[in-house]
Design an enzyme around this catalytic site. Structure first.
Site, short mmCIF file in Angstrom:
data_model
loop_
_atom_site.label_atom_id
_atom_site.label_comp_id
_atom_site.label_asym_id
_atom_site.label_seq_id
_atom_site.Cartn_x
_atom_site.Cartn_y
_atom_site.Cartn_z
N ILE A 1 8.84 -9.27 -2.51
CA ILE A 1 8.85 -10.74 -2.60
C ILE A 1 7.88 -11.22 -3.69
CG2 ILE A 1 7.03 -11.20 -0.89
CD1 ILE A 1 8.92 -13.37 0.27
N TYR B 1 2.03 -7.62 16.38
CA TYR B 1 2.48 -6.55 15.48
C TYR B 1 3.00 -5.36 16.30
CZ TYR B 1 1.76 -2.82 11.91
OH TYR B 1 1.89 -1.77 11.04
N GLN C 1 0.84 -1.21 0.00
CA GLN C 1 0.00 0.00 0.00
C GLN C 1 0.87 1.26 0.00
OE1 GLN C 1 -2.42 0.71 3.48
NE2 GLN C 1 -3.75 2.14 2.41
P1 NAD Z 1 1.57 -3.98 2.72
O1 NAD Z 1 1.24 -5.28 3.36
O2 NAD Z 1 0.59 -3.36 1.81
O3 NAD Z 1 2.94 -4.10 1.93
C1 NAD Z 1 4.04 -4.80 2.43
C2 NAD Z 1 4.82 -5.33 1.26
O4 NAD Z 1 5.93 -6.10 1.77
C3 NAD Z 1 4.00 -6.29 0.37
O5 NAD Z 1 4.06 -5.87 -0.98
C4 NAD Z 1 4.66 -7.64 0.58
O6 NAD Z 1 4.67 -8.45 -0.59
C5 NAD Z 1 6.07 -7.23 0.97
N1 NAD Z 1 6.75 -8.29 1.72
C6 NAD Z 1 6.23 -9.10 2.68
N2 NAD Z 1 7.16 -9.98 3.08
C7 NAD Z 1 8.28 -9.70 2.39
C8 NAD Z 1 9.58 -10.27 2.36
N3 NAD Z 1 9.90 -11.30 3.15
N4 NAD Z 1 10.50 -9.72 1.53
C9 NAD Z 1 10.19 -8.69 0.73
N5 NAD Z 1 8.97 -8.12 0.70
C10 NAD Z 1 8.03 -8.63 1.51
O7 NAD Z 1 1.97 -2.98 3.89
P2 NAD Z 1 1.93 -1.38 3.86
O8 NAD Z 1 0.60 -0.98 4.31
O9 NAD Z 1 2.47 -0.88 2.59
O10 NAD Z 1 2.93 -1.10 5.05
C11 NAD Z 1 4.29 -0.86 4.86
C12 NAD Z 1 4.96 -0.62 6.20
O11 NAD Z 1 4.30 0.48 6.86
C13 NAD Z 1 4.87 -1.80 7.17
O12 NAD Z 1 6.02 -1.83 7.97
C14 NAD Z 1 3.68 -1.44 8.04
O13 NAD Z 1 3.77 -2.04 9.30
C15 NAD Z 1 3.83 0.06 8.13
N6 NAD Z 1 2.56 0.73 8.45
C16 NAD Z 1 1.54 0.71 7.56
C17 NAD Z 1 0.35 1.35 7.89
C18 NAD Z 1 -0.83 1.36 6.94
O14 NAD Z 1 -1.92 1.79 7.34
N7 NAD Z 1 -0.67 0.93 5.71
C19 NAD Z 1 0.22 1.99 9.14
C20 NAD Z 1 1.28 1.94 10.03
C21 NAD Z 1 2.48 1.33 9.66
C1 AKB Z 2 -2.76 -1.86 10.81
O1 AKB Z 2 -3.98 -1.63 10.98
O2 AKB Z 2 -2.18 -2.90 11.14
C2 AKB Z 2 -1.95 -0.76 10.19
C3 AKB Z 2 -1.31 0.09 11.24
C4 AKB Z 2 -2.07 1.19 11.85
O3 AKB Z 2 -0.19 -0.16 11.60
N1 AKB Z 2 -2.77 -0.01 9.30
#
Ligand code: NAD
Ligand code: AKB
Length: 315
Positions: A35, A142, A12
């Site tokens: 990945i 998490y 995302q």
């Molecule tokens: P997501 O799940 O959409 O994307 C994560 C990506 O990592 C995926 O494309 C997945 O294929 C890839 N991935 C998973 N395992 C892998 C591996 N072993 N090697 C390489 N790639 C791998 O997550 P996101 O929403 O884009 O979040 C990204 C980061 O931001 C994460 O650390 C998440 O905890 C953090 N985060 C996201 C949000 C949110 O609302 N989206 C909020 C707080 C924190």
């Molecule tokens: C989740 O809901 O896990 C994420 C975050 C707030 O870290 N969107």
């Protein structure tokens, strides 16, 4: 010239951040990895490699071959999915960060970005206007992994001088790529269902307030932090970032202004307990003071744009 590695580019955040970084640093200078296969815009717009961040040997190869100077490490298992596979998720979330930090130390990389989350807070944290420095006792796998990760970032900064930077993102809302297994995902799914079905069955209760942020503001915040002079970055664990706080009932009411026939039902599942342990709103005054964080999207502006953009996908 900086050369950037994005790990988790297909997710995302990665699917938008990678394109923004390429605009800033040049397509050839941002190596996108995941990945799994990524969106065409990413694979055709610049270098892309399939890479498992847990494969230390290949990670080292990619970083040294491409003469990488900065890493944005976005790969993780999010809150909802992590509760289903706690040990495997801990392994992915922690081992991957330690791999990246060790690489940064060995190869003396310039900067590391690793996102934390509002999930670092727990039921004993003050839930309204949660301060930057407060009680942190997360009770999800998490959240525990994000809190441990924050401590590792600060450790590598203090012990080895690695310029680690981080944001505690709230729930992120975007229309390019769907959300990846989190507790705040309802606030993305709702737009797809409102357009497709004119109804949505929400997995959180109607009055569950959570902090959220529109992706454009999250990307600006990320770049703002990464571009800030090192002496301005006083927090080496992770910065609070607030965005907008709303409940499912409030977002449903905003959607109804555009789609009067939209109907919302509520069937809280296991994610309700996660949401109940997280803040309702966040105090991000330290980020605003240190590196000029700004939030520009409120609930109305975000809803207008989400309905327009998700609507185009189904037109
Ligand atoms: P997501 O799940 O959409 O994307 C994560 C990506 O990592 C995926 O494309 C997945 O294929 C890839 N991935 C998973 N395992 C892998 C591996 N072993 N090697 C390489 N790639 C791998 O997550 P996101 O929403 O884009 O979040 C990204 C980061 O931001 C994460 O650390 C998440 O905890 C953090 N985060 C996201 C949000 C949110 O609302 N989206 C909020 C707080 C924190
Ligand atoms: C989740 O809901 O896990 C994420 C975050 C707030 O870290 N969107």
């Amino acid at each position: 010239m900086e050369k950037i590695l994005v790990i988790g580019c297909a997710g995302q955040i990665g699917s938008e951040l990678t394109l923004e970084l390429r605009k800033m640093y040049g397509d050839a200078n941002v190596v996108a990895t995941d990945i799994k296969p990524a969106q065409k815009e990413i694979t055709e717009g610049g270098p892309f490699e399939i890479l498992d961040v847990l494969d230390t040997h290949r990670l080292f190869g990619t970083v040294s071959r491409n003469k990488i100077t900065q890493i944005y490490h976005l790969a993780a298992i999010l809150s909802g999915n992590a509760e289903k596979k706690p040990i495997a998720s801990w392994h992915i979330n922690m081992e991957s960060l330690l791999n990246v930090l060790e690489l940064a130390r060995e190869l003396n990389l310039n900067k590391i970005f690793w996102p934390s989350s509002i999930a670092v807070f727990g039921p004993t944290t003050p839930r309204v206007e949660t301060p930057q420095f407060t009680v942190m006792e997360p009770n999800t796998v998490y959240g525990i992994s994000k809190l441990a990760g924050e401590r590792w970032l600060e450790y590598y900064f203090q012990k080895y001088g690695i310029d680690c930077r981080s944001i505690r993102y709230p729930g992120l809302i975007s229309h390019k790529t769907e959300a990846g297994g989190g507790t705040t995902d309802y606030a993305v799914e709702i737009f797809y269902e409102a357009i497709r079905e004119k109804k949505y069955d929400c997995f959180l209760g109607e009055n569950t307030y959570l902090p959220m942020q529109f992706m454009d503001d999250a990307i600006k915040a990320t770049i703002g932090l990464m571009e800030a002079p090192a002496e301005k970055v006083t927090v080496r664990s992770s910065y609070n970032v607030a965005g907008i706080s709303f409940s499912p009932k409030e977002i449903a009411a905003e959607i109804k202004k555009h789609i009067p026939e939209f109907e919302m039902s509520y069937n809280p599942d296991f994610r309700q307990a996660i949401a109940d342990s997280w803040p309702k709103s966040i105090d991000d005054s330290v980020a605003r003071r240190d590196w000029g964080l700004k939030n520009t999207f409120d609930l109305k502006r975000m809803t207008d744009l989400m309905l327009k953009e998700v609507g185009k996908k189904f037109a």
